[in-house]
Design an enzyme around this catalytic site. Structure first.
Site: not given
Ligand code: AP5
Length: 215
Positions: A13, A88, A127, A161, A172
């Site tokens: 994402k 979410r 990552r 991270r 998660r």
């Molecule tokens: P990346 O693009 O970083 O993936 P992502 O989908 O953004 O993954 P996240 O882990 O950041 O999502 P998340 O939803 O768990 O975390 P968030 O920060 O929102 O890609 C991942 C890896 O793969 C990278 O190394 C990239 O280079 C590689 N990659 C990408 N595409 C690729 C491809 N096509 N081929 C090969 N490699 C690829 O949330 C973190 C925490 O915050 C949550 O657990 C929660 O506690 C809190 N939080 C955040 N938002 C909320 C909310 N709305 N409500 C409640 N809690 C929340």
């Protein structure tokens, strides 16, 4: 245009949002990035976020919705946004509807990235993020241009991270299945488009662009 990039942790994402920002001319709004930035300040709010984020649990809706509301009012988001990691929960989705409704806007598109669990683990475990600017890399699939250096800001602190450990990723992913995946049903079939997220970064970008250009 208001677009949600939807999908499990590690689906890509954040990576794809950065490309789409340039194409759509609207900002990425990532609640995860905003919370990590707040955590870095050491504020009480940041400490509250950390209690949940470090164990992989969702931050309570009341805290997240307030954060999003403030961000949505900023000038750069006046013409639309790419929502990354929000909504979410159903409560977040209905709040977003009313926030956008108040601005005479609505969600135009939900791009749902589908990636199997085995690939999620591989992507998350490889990552690395820049501690200075937040740019994400992958040790094999998107390595930094020079080993140990961030290609965006030149920083040298590329780290894993703190919530990318196997046990936290499992929590998660469980939160995603239980609380987030069901909200796809909140958006009509016309708005949700499923995209195969298993190809290379460029292949996935091309698929997303073709969906967007068909709208
Ligand atoms: P990346 O693009 O970083 O993936 P992502 O989908 O953004 O993954 P996240 O882990 O950041 O999502 P998340 O939803 O768990 O975390 P968030 O920060 O929102 O890609 C991942 C890896 O793969 C990278 O190394 C990239 O280079 C590689 N990659 C990408 N595409 C690729 C491809 N096509 N081929 C090969 N490699 C690829 O949330 C973190 C925490 O915050 C949550 O657990 C929660 O506690 C809190 N939080 C955040 N938002 C909320 C909310 N709305 N409500 C409640 N809690 C929340």
């Amino acid at each position: 245009m208001d677009v949600i990039l939807f999908g499990p942790p590690g689906a890509g994402k954040g990576t794809q949002s950065k490309f789409l920002e340039g194409v759509l001319g609207v900002p990425q709004i990532s609640t995860g990035d905003m919370m990590r930035a707040e955590r870095k300040t050491g504020s009480d709010l940041g400490k509250q976020f950390d209690q949940y984020m470090s164990s992989g649990l969702l931050v309570p809706d009341g805290l997240v919705i307030g954060l999003l509301e403030t961000r949505l009012r900023m000038r750069d988001a006046v013409g639309g946004a790419i929502f990354d990691g929000f909504p979410r929960t159903l409560a977040q989705a209905t709040s977003l509807d009313s926030m956008l409704g108040g601005l005479s806007r609505k969600i135009n598109l939900v791009l749902s990235l589908e990636v199997p669990t085995s690939m999620i683990v591989d992507r998350i475990s490889g990552r690395r993020v820049c501690l200075d600017c937040g740019q994400a890399y992958h040790v094999r699939y998107s390595p930094p241009p020079a080993t140990g250096y961030c290609g965006s800001c030149g920083g040298t602190r590329l780290v894993q991270r703190s919530d990318d450990t196997e046990s936290v990723v499992r929590t998660r992913h469980a939160s995603y299945l239980a609380e987030t995946l069901p909200i796809l049903g909140h958006y009509g079939g016309q708005v949700v488009v499923t995209v195969d997220g298993t190809g290379s970064v460029q292949e996935v970008t091309e698929q997303l662009l073709s969906v967007i250009s068909a709208r």
